[in-house]
Design a protein around this motif. Sequence first.
Motif, PDB file in Angstrom:
ATOM      1  N   ALA A 265      42.852  58.076  61.392  1.00 33.67           N
ATOM      2  CA  ALA A 265      43.016  56.737  61.958  1.00 33.67           C
ATOM      3  C   ALA A 265      41.902  56.384  62.933  1.00 33.67           C
ATOM      4  N   ASP A 266      41.579  57.325  63.817  1.00 32.21           N
ATOM      5  CA  ASP A 266      40.524  57.025  64.782  1.00 32.21           C
ATOM      6  C   ASP A 266      39.953  58.313  65.359  1.00 32.21           C
ATOM      7  N   VAL A 267      38.817  58.162  66.027  1.00 34.11           N
ATOM      8  CA  VAL A 267      38.170  59.277  66.708  1.00 34.11           C
ATOM      9  C   VAL A 267      37.941  58.860  68.153  1.00 34.11           C
TER      10      VAL A 267
ATOM     11  N   GLY B 238      35.866  53.826  57.387  1.00 40.04           N
ATOM     12  CA  GLY B 238      36.926  52.932  57.839  1.00 40.04           C
ATOM     13  C   GLY B 238      37.773  53.506  58.950  1.00 40.04           C
ATOM     14  N   ILE B 239      37.146  54.281  59.823  1.00 43.70           N
ATOM     15  CA  ILE B 239      37.847  54.917  60.932  1.00 43.70           C
ATOM     16  C   ILE B 239      37.500  54.205  62.239  1.00 43.70           C
ATOM     17  N   SER B 240      38.509  53.909  63.038  1.00 46.86           N
ATOM     18  CA  SER B 240      38.275  53.251  64.321  1.00 46.86           C
ATOM     19  C   SER B 240      37.799  54.255  65.368  1.00 46.86           C
TER      20      SER B 240
ATOM     21  N   GLY C 253      31.819  45.882  68.330  1.00 51.79           N
ATOM     22  CA  GLY C 253      32.541  45.780  67.063  1.00 51.79           C
ATOM     23  C   GLY C 253      34.047  45.861  67.254  1.00 51.79           C
ATOM     24  N   GLU C 254      34.779  45.227  66.341  1.00 54.96           N
ATOM     25  CA  GLU C 254      36.231  45.219  66.436  1.00 54.96           C
ATOM     26  C   GLU C 254      36.835  46.583  66.140  1.00 54.96           C
ATOM     27  N   ASP C 255      36.038  47.481  65.575  1.00 63.55           N
ATOM     28  CA  ASP C 255      36.535  48.826  65.286  1.00 63.55           C
ATOM     29  C   ASP C 255      36.444  49.747  66.492  1.00 63.55           C
ATOM     30  N   ILE C 256      35.946  49.237  67.604  1.00 63.02           N
ATOM     31  CA  ILE C 256      35.817  50.029  68.832  1.00 63.02           C
ATOM     32  C   ILE C 256      36.795  49.491  69.873  1.00 63.02           C
ATOM     33  N   VAL C 257      37.677  50.364  70.333  1.00 61.14           N
ATOM     34  CA  VAL C 257      38.697  49.969  71.315  1.00 61.14           C
ATOM     35  C   VAL C 257      38.445  50.708  72.621  1.00 61.14           C
TER      36      VAL C 257
END
Length: 251
Positions: free
Chosen positions: A92-94, A117-119, A191-195
Amino acid sequence: MKFGALRGPDGGWSGYDGRPAAVKNFAAYSLQRLGVDHIDVYRIARVDPGVPIEETVGAIAELVEQGYVRHIGLSEAGADTIRRAAAVAPIADVQLEYALITRGIEDRILPTTRELGISVTAYGVLSRGLISGHFAADRQLGASDYRAHTPRFQGDNLQHNLGLVEQLRKLAEQKGVTVAQLAIAWVLSRGEDIVPLIGARTRERLTESLGALDVVLDAADLAAIETAVPADSALGERYPAEAMVHLDSER
């Protein structure tokens, strides 16, 4: 939630345990202590160099199948490790350190997560307060303060790094925002994939950080920030030498 970090009776680090049996043991105790029936995201705190990542992730995948875990995450994993993990089960994410002065993930890791496709859960976006605009050169750090042992907060490194902050402060003042807000907004712009993960010890700092959501950076702003604080412009490693060796992301 992270698992796997080992400590001795004195609180000292003893390494990491990513063995499948240990993964399930950690999960059992976490579920019990939290009083919940599942964990949303489960990740090993650092990649265990003694255990193939396929085995660690495979054990978490079994917990997903059993309903005890919803999603699998990684922490401070390098590009090759991420690929190997993703070949076993969906990641899901790293969790990775990412900030204006910590941009190593841009070379190989970020392209890999985006391909798969990993956040990315970005921590340390203010570099432990170093680029918050609130850290003073004469601030005394107690022996228990982790930063007292971190190269970026030492001697000439600190003076140089705070000089970068002052360059950032000029840009922040021009936009009518704080240094912290500008630094957080920069990470948000990537980017929207970075929280970004934001930490705050007071309501004042929390309110300040949340204000970054209202900061809009155009192309000219981003170019000015990149000029003021270029990649690799900070001096000193982000962790002490003994901690750097545990970072798969740095290999």
